[in-house]
Design an enzyme around this catalytic site. Structure first.
Site, PDB file in Angstrom:
ATOM      1  N   HIS A   1     -21.237  36.450  28.335  1.00  0.00           N
ATOM      2  CA  HIS A   1     -20.243  37.164  29.134  1.00  0.00           C
ATOM      3  C   HIS A   1     -19.299  37.946  28.230  1.00  0.00           C
ATOM      4  O   HIS A   1     -18.926  37.487  27.156  1.00  0.00           O
ATOM      5  CB  HIS A   1     -19.422  36.156  29.954  1.00  0.00           C
ATOM      6  CG  HIS A   1     -18.273  36.772  30.663  1.00  0.00           C
ATOM      7  ND1 HIS A   1     -16.989  36.758  30.149  1.00  0.00           N
ATOM      8  CD2 HIS A   1     -18.217  37.445  31.832  1.00  0.00           C
ATOM      9  CE1 HIS A   1     -16.189  37.391  30.998  1.00  0.00           C
ATOM     10  NE2 HIS A   1     -16.909  37.814  32.019  1.00  0.00           N
TER      11      HIS A   1
ATOM     12  N   ARG B   1     -14.037  38.296  14.906  1.00  0.00           N
ATOM     13  CA  ARG B   1     -15.174  37.469  15.335  1.00  0.00           C
ATOM     14  C   ARG B   1     -16.187  38.312  16.104  1.00  0.00           C
ATOM     15  O   ARG B   1     -17.390  38.263  15.838  1.00  0.00           O
ATOM     16  CB  ARG B   1     -14.685  36.313  16.204  1.00  0.00           C
ATOM     17  CG  ARG B   1     -15.820  35.527  16.815  1.00  0.00           C
ATOM     18  CD  ARG B   1     -15.325  34.486  17.814  1.00  0.00           C
ATOM     19  NE  ARG B   1     -16.453  33.896  18.491  1.00  0.00           N
ATOM     20  CZ  ARG B   1     -16.459  33.551  19.759  1.00  0.00           C
ATOM     21  NH1 ARG B   1     -15.380  33.713  20.496  1.00  0.00           N
ATOM     22  NH2 ARG B   1     -17.525  33.020  20.300  1.00  0.00           N
ATOM     23  N   ASP B   2     -15.725  39.086  17.076  1.00  0.00           N
ATOM     24  CA  ASP B   2     -16.641  39.866  17.899  1.00  0.00           C
ATOM     25  C   ASP B   2     -17.333  40.972  17.112  1.00  0.00           C
ATOM     26  O   ASP B   2     -18.503  41.276  17.350  1.00  0.00           O
ATOM     27  CB  ASP B   2     -15.908  40.458  19.106  1.00  0.00           C
ATOM     28  CG  ASP B   2     -15.561  39.411  20.154  1.00  0.00           C
ATOM     29  OD1 ASP B   2     -15.973  38.241  20.007  1.00  0.00           O
ATOM     30  OD2 ASP B   2     -14.863  39.755  21.125  1.00  0.00           O
TER      31      ASP B   2
ATOM     32  N   TYR C   1     -10.822  31.963  34.100  1.00  0.00           N
ATOM     33  CA  TYR C   1     -12.165  31.416  33.940  1.00  0.00           C
ATOM     34  C   TYR C   1     -12.193  29.968  34.396  1.00  0.00           C
ATOM     35  O   TYR C   1     -11.376  29.165  33.940  1.00  0.00           O
ATOM     36  CB  TYR C   1     -12.566  31.383  32.459  1.00  0.00           C
ATOM     37  CG  TYR C   1     -12.644  32.694  31.746  1.00  0.00           C
ATOM     38  CD1 TYR C   1     -13.878  33.213  31.377  1.00  0.00           C
ATOM     39  CD2 TYR C   1     -11.496  33.396  31.395  1.00  0.00           C
ATOM     40  CE1 TYR C   1     -13.955  34.410  30.682  1.00  0.00           C
ATOM     41  CE2 TYR C   1     -11.570  34.588  30.708  1.00  0.00           C
ATOM     42  CZ  TYR C   1     -12.804  35.092  30.354  1.00  0.00           C
ATOM     43  OH  TYR C   1     -12.881  36.278  29.666  1.00  0.00           O
TER      44      TYR C   1
ATOM     45  N   GLU D   1     -20.545  27.396  20.258  1.00  0.00           N
ATOM     46  CA  GLU D   1     -20.251  28.735  20.757  1.00  0.00           C
ATOM     47  C   GLU D   1     -21.078  29.761  19.994  1.00  0.00           C
ATOM     48  O   GLU D   1     -21.453  29.553  18.852  1.00  0.00           O
ATOM     49  CB  GLU D   1     -18.756  29.048  20.663  1.00  0.00           C
ATOM     50  CG  GLU D   1     -18.237  29.202  19.250  1.00  0.00           C
ATOM     51  CD  GLU D   1     -16.745  29.487  19.193  1.00  0.00           C
ATOM     52  OE1 GLU D   1     -16.131  29.731  20.249  1.00  0.00           O
ATOM     53  OE2 GLU D   1     -16.207  29.482  18.085  1.00  0.00           O
TER      54      GLU D   1
ATOM     55  N   GLN E   1     -12.818  22.769  33.258  1.00  0.00           N
ATOM     56  CA  GLN E   1     -11.810  23.446  32.455  1.00  0.00           C
ATOM     57  C   GLN E   1     -11.493  24.797  33.097  1.00  0.00           C
ATOM     58  O   GLN E   1     -12.389  25.453  33.636  1.00  0.00           O
ATOM     59  CB  GLN E   1     -12.346  23.650  31.040  1.00  0.00           C
ATOM     60  CG  GLN E   1     -11.348  24.130  30.035  1.00  0.00           C
ATOM     61  CD  GLN E   1     -11.934  24.038  28.619  1.00  0.00           C
ATOM     62  OE1 GLN E   1     -12.351  22.983  28.180  1.00  0.00           O
ATOM     63  NE2 GLN E   1     -11.960  25.152  27.924  1.00  0.00           N
TER      64      GLN E   1
ATOM     65  N   HIS F   1     -19.883  36.479  24.783  1.00  0.00           N
ATOM     66  CA  HIS F   1     -19.811  35.083  24.336  1.00  0.00           C
ATOM     67  C   HIS F   1     -20.634  34.165  25.223  1.00  0.00           C
ATOM     68  O   HIS F   1     -20.822  34.425  26.408  1.00  0.00           O
ATOM     69  CB  HIS F   1     -18.349  34.601  24.366  1.00  0.00           C
ATOM     70  CG  HIS F   1     -17.428  35.433  23.543  1.00  0.00           C
ATOM     71  ND1 HIS F   1     -16.156  35.734  23.941  1.00  0.00           N
ATOM     72  CD2 HIS F   1     -17.593  36.037  22.338  1.00  0.00           C
ATOM     73  CE1 HIS F   1     -15.560  36.475  23.018  1.00  0.00           C
ATOM     74  NE2 HIS F   1     -16.420  36.682  22.040  1.00  0.00           N
TER      75      HIS F   1
ATOM     76  N   LYS G   1     -19.775  29.878  34.252  1.00  0.00           N
ATOM     77  CA  LYS G   1     -18.398  30.377  34.359  1.00  0.00           C
ATOM     78  C   LYS G   1     -18.230  31.061  35.709  1.00  0.00           C
ATOM     79  O   LYS G   1     -19.161  31.684  36.219  1.00  0.00           O
ATOM     80  CB  LYS G   1     -18.095  31.414  33.275  1.00  0.00           C
ATOM     81  CG  LYS G   1     -18.152  30.905  31.863  1.00  0.00           C
ATOM     82  CD  LYS G   1     -17.919  32.048  30.874  1.00  0.00           C
ATOM     83  CE  LYS G   1     -18.120  31.585  29.451  1.00  0.00           C
ATOM     84  NZ  LYS G   1     -18.015  32.683  28.489  1.00  0.00           N
TER      85      LYS G   1
ATOM     86  N   ARG H   1       1.648  39.099  57.873  1.00  0.00           N
ATOM     87  CA  ARG H   1       2.249  38.474  56.688  1.00  0.00           C
ATOM     88  C   ARG H   1       1.506  38.802  55.413  1.00  0.00           C
ATOM     89  O   ARG H   1       2.051  38.689  54.324  1.00  0.00           O
ATOM     90  CB  ARG H   1       2.282  36.951  56.850  1.00  0.00           C
ATOM     91  CG  ARG H   1       3.070  36.480  58.049  1.00  0.00           C
ATOM     92  CD  ARG H   1       2.801  35.022  58.315  1.00  0.00           C
ATOM     93  NE  ARG H   1       1.384  34.862  58.661  1.00  0.00           N
ATOM     94  CZ  ARG H   1       0.744  33.699  58.691  1.00  0.00           C
ATOM     95  NH1 ARG H   1       1.375  32.588  58.391  1.00  0.00           N
ATOM     96  NH2 ARG H   1      -0.524  33.641  59.020  1.00  0.00           N
TER      97      ARG H   1
END
Length: 180
Positions: free
Chosen positions: A119, A167-168, A132, A143, A46, A62, A72, A23
């Protein structure tokens, strides 16, 4: 589940042990007892996903710091990603070092990222979806990140960077980030 240690203290590639028959397959992707036996975080508060539509796109590096550092568990649900973690923990024997693995939806592997470790990833295929699990709720005031293209990191991205967020692109180099 198989926990393969990465060159960053307390970080692991988590591989499944599927049971196959005509299967298809069945496999555990998380087991509280097995994570506890490895000394890993087991309280997940979360769950998020990221969907990245292009190939060669870099997200990260991050982290979440301060009173709400997060572990994470990151798994690839579709496509493939070159996943990178960077140790930012003050006093860690592996501070400033990175590790990289390929997360692949077909392999169904994951990476466990301990608190205090940044990460990021680069998409190796179009349409990459990562899932995540987070041990802490998102806290925007805590952050942070490190520039994924900082030459001091010695990261070897497999593809030319195709795109990064504003941002990055504005994240500081490692030399300007305080240890966590």
């Amino acid at each position: 589940m198989i926990f393969d240690p990465l060159p960053i203290a307390s970080a692991f590639e988590v591989r499944l042990e599927p049971r196959r028959d005509a299967r298809g397959l069945f496999a555990r992707v998380y087991c509280d007892d097995e994570f506890r036996a490895e000394g890993l975080v087991t309280d997940w508060v979360q769950m998020n996903i990221s969907v990245t539509i292009g190939q060669g796109i870099i997200r990260g590096l991050h982290f979440q710091a301060g009173p709400v550092p997060e572990a994470k568990l990151v798994r690839c649900l579709s496509g493939r990603a070159h996943d990178v973690i960077l140790d930012l923990r003050a006093g860690s024997a592996t501070y400033g070092r990175h590790a990289a693995i390929t997360l692949d939806a077909e392999d169904r592997n994951a990476v466990y990222v301990p608190p205090g470790v940044a990460h990021g990833f680069q998409t190796l295929t179009p349409d990459v979806e990562l899932q995540y699990l987070h041990s802490a709720r998102y806290a925007p005031d805590h952050e942070g990140g490190v520039d994924a293209l900082d030459p001091a990191l010695g990261l070897d991205w497999p593809l030319p960077p195709a795109m990064r967020s504003d941002r990055d692109r504005n994240l500081p180099p490692l030399a300007e980030v305080d240890p966590l």
